[in-house]
Every structure is written in structure tokens, then in C-alpha cells.
Design an enzyme around this catalytic site. Structure first.
Site, PDB file in Angstrom:
ATOM      1  N   THR A 102       0.869  -1.173   0.000  1.00  0.00           N
ATOM      2  CA  THR A 102       0.000   0.000   0.000  1.00  0.00           C
ATOM      3  C   THR A 102       0.901   1.216   0.000  1.00  0.00           C
ATOM      4  OG1 THR A 102      -1.767  -1.139   1.174  1.00  0.00           O
ATOM      5  CG2 THR A 102      -1.792   1.259   1.234  1.00  0.00           C
ATOM      6  N   LYS A 177      -7.276   1.307  -2.840  1.00  0.00           N
ATOM      7  CA  LYS A 177      -6.890   0.904  -1.484  1.00  0.00           C
ATOM      8  C   LYS A 177      -7.106   2.049  -0.494  1.00  0.00           C
ATOM      9  CE  LYS A 177      -5.281  -1.642   1.828  1.00  0.00           C
ATOM     10  NZ  LYS A 177      -3.961  -2.278   1.883  1.00  0.00           N
ATOM     11  N   LYS A 245       0.653   4.798   8.340  1.00  0.00           N
ATOM     12  CA  LYS A 245       1.221   5.166   7.039  1.00  0.00           C
ATOM     13  C   LYS A 245       0.128   5.266   5.985  1.00  0.00           C
ATOM     14  CE  LYS A 245       2.453   1.878   4.551  1.00  0.00           C
ATOM     15  NZ  LYS A 245       1.863   0.981   3.525  1.00  0.00           N
TER      16      LYS A 245
END
Length: 293
Positions: A102, A177, A245
Site C-alpha cells: 500500500t 486501497k 502510514k
């Protein structure tokens, strides 16, 4: 990819919590597999099962027809692909790279464009489903890049996930995502508060789960992570540090598009507070430890 499994060499970089299981599915399907991880010990089970160890990412790139990567942070992805010894310098023309980390949508576009200049196809294909989905090959895989390259590697992706969807041009997998992580962010707050409410009101949490998981409140987090909260199991299916993150990437992208995301902002602040308490290597279900205080 070559005409048969035995002819298609797959390289896999990143054999952590999820990558190890994903690589194992490819090995068991009969593909020659070459692996690299910064910590070799995390790849030993794969090596004992027949995977070949590479000393550097360059070795993986030079030996493979398809390279799959799943590492930690966008900075890791950038260094791995575009750095001084980035793998795009060493991959064969006509080969395919699939980044399943990701990461940043902008970075995914840059890597794809660099790959095109070198005759290499690059797909951004982040996943959702955590350690359970990786072990059971039930990941949701969201793919950006050229549709031709997507179709070419579909047999490999089907070994890893039960829901593999082509989303569009380069960066589209990462944007999808971000949609996933934004939805999860607020949902994690909701399921945690629901469990706390059940406990404080004197209900049996397991009984409450039986009632609400199959109703309108049902979600993956409710079904898979709340039972871990009840058992006080905070082992990482997905690290808090990696979730932070992801939420930062989503927030930055949302700001670029001038979208208000109050739920995302609140979830990020809670998880950052949790990380400051030393829980960055716990699973995302450890949010309950913060809200119980």
C-alpha cells in the site's frame, strides 16, 4: 509470462506477515520462486520448501519473469524500484513487476512510467484482508496499470486472492486501497466503541457479536478483529505503524482532491496516540486499549 508455470520464474521481495503466505501459495502452485527479504530468517520456511534465496533485490530482478513486491513504506517502494540499485534497472525487457505494497498513487504512476521507458510493465496491486486473507488466499486485490499486463498475470493473482479486480490506469489500485482504508478507519472506531458499550452495559460480548455481525452493522472488522479484542489478542494481522502510514497517504490524497474526511482525521489521531504509547507493532485491534483507558 512464459507458456507454463515451470518456465515462468517468479521473484518475491518482502516475506513479512503477509508476504510469506503469499509467496508460499505461488511456490505450492509449482512456480520456480526466488525470494529476498531484508531479514533472511523470515524467508527460511520458504527456502526450506524449495524457494531459492537471493542475496539482493538485483538478483531477484535479473532472474525473474515476474517480480512481486510487498514492503513497508512508500520510501521503501521508491528505493526498491527507482533507487541507485532499483530493480527496474535489472529486470528483463517484457517482464512484469507487481507492487502489492500500500503506497502512494503518485509514486505508482511514476514507477509505471519509468517501467514503460525500460520496456517493463508495472502494476500497482495493493491488497486487503490481513494475515488471515493472506494465509487463506482470500485477499482482495485492487489493480492499476495496463489491462494487457493485468490479464497476463491474472493466473498468479488468483493464487493470492478471491477478489481480484482491475481498477484502471496506473495509480488506480492505490486509489482504490485508499477508499478501503478510509472505510476501515471509521469502522474500526465504531466496532471498538460497540464492544466497549457491550462490556459496560453488562452484556456478553460473544452473544452480542452473534446478533450484530449478520445484521446491518456487519463488517470484516467486526467479524475478524472484535473476537481478537475480546481475547486480548493484539498480535498484528496488520501493524498499527503501517495503518498510520496508509491513513496519512489517504489524508494527503484527499487534501489534494479537496475532500473533507473528518472520520479519517480522527482515526489517524487516535492511532498516532496509540503508537506513542508503544503499540506501533501491535495489530489495529489494539485500538480498544486506548479507548478503555
Amino acid at each position: 509470462m512464459k507458456d507454463s508455470k515451470k518456465q515462468t520464474v517468479v521473484g518475491f521481495i518482502g516475506t513479512g506477515v503477509m508476504g510469506k503466505s503469499m509467496a508460499d501459495h505461488i511456490l505450492k502452485a509449482g512456480y520456480p520462486l526466488i525470494v529476498y527479504n531484508r531479514t533472511k530468517e523470515k524467508a527460511m520456511d520458504l527456502i526450506h520448501s524449495g524457494a531459492k534465496w537471493a542475496e539482493t533485490p538485483r538478483e531477484v530482478a535479473e532472474a525473474s519473469d515476474v517480480v512481486i513486491t510487498i514492503v513497508g513504506y512508500p520510501s521503501d517502494v521508491e528505493g526498491l524500484y527507482l533507487g541507485e540499485n532499483g530493480i527496474l534497472q535489472y529486470m528483463k525487457q517484457g517482464s512484469v513487476a507487481i507492487d502489492m505494497t500500500t503506497s502512494s498513487p503518485k509514486l505508482a504512476v511514476e514507477i509505471c512510467e519509468t517501467g514503460i521507458d525500460r520496456g517493463i510493465s508495472v502494476l500497482d496491486a495493493p491488497v486487503s484482508g490481513g494475515d488471515i486473507g493472506a494465509r487463506e488466499a482470500r485477499l482482495s486485490i485492487m489493480v492499476g496499470g495496463t489491462e494487457e499486463s493485468f490479464e497476463l498475470v491474472m493466473p498468479l493473482l488468483k493464487l493470492l486472492g478471491s477478489n481480484v479486480v482491475y481498477q484502471g490506469k496506473a495509480g488506480s489500485g492505490q486509489h482504490t486501497k485508499m477508499c478501503n482504508q478510509i472505510a476501515i478507519a471509521s469502522n474500526m472506531m465504531g466496532v471498538t466503541e460497540a464492544l466497549l458499550y457491550a462490556k459496560k452495559s453488562g452484556l456478553n460480548p460473544e452473544s452480542v457479536l452473534t446478533s450484530i455481525t449478520s445484521g446491518a452493522a456487519g463488517s470484516w472488522s467486526l467479524s475478524n478483529l472484535v473476537p481478537r479484542m475480546i481475547d486480548q489478542d493484539y498480535a498484528p494481522g496488520f501493524y498499527i505503524k503501517h495503518f498510520i502510514k496508509d491513513l496519512k497517504i489517504a489524508l494527503d490524497s484527499a487534501k489534494d482532491m479537496e475532500i473533507r474526511t473528518p472520520g479519517l482525521q480522527l482515526a489517524l489521531s487516535l492511532y498516532e496516540e496509540l503508537a506513542m504509547k508503544g503499540e506501533e507493532n501491535s495489530g489495529t485491534q489494539a485500538l480498544i486499549k486506548l479507548l478503555e483507558d
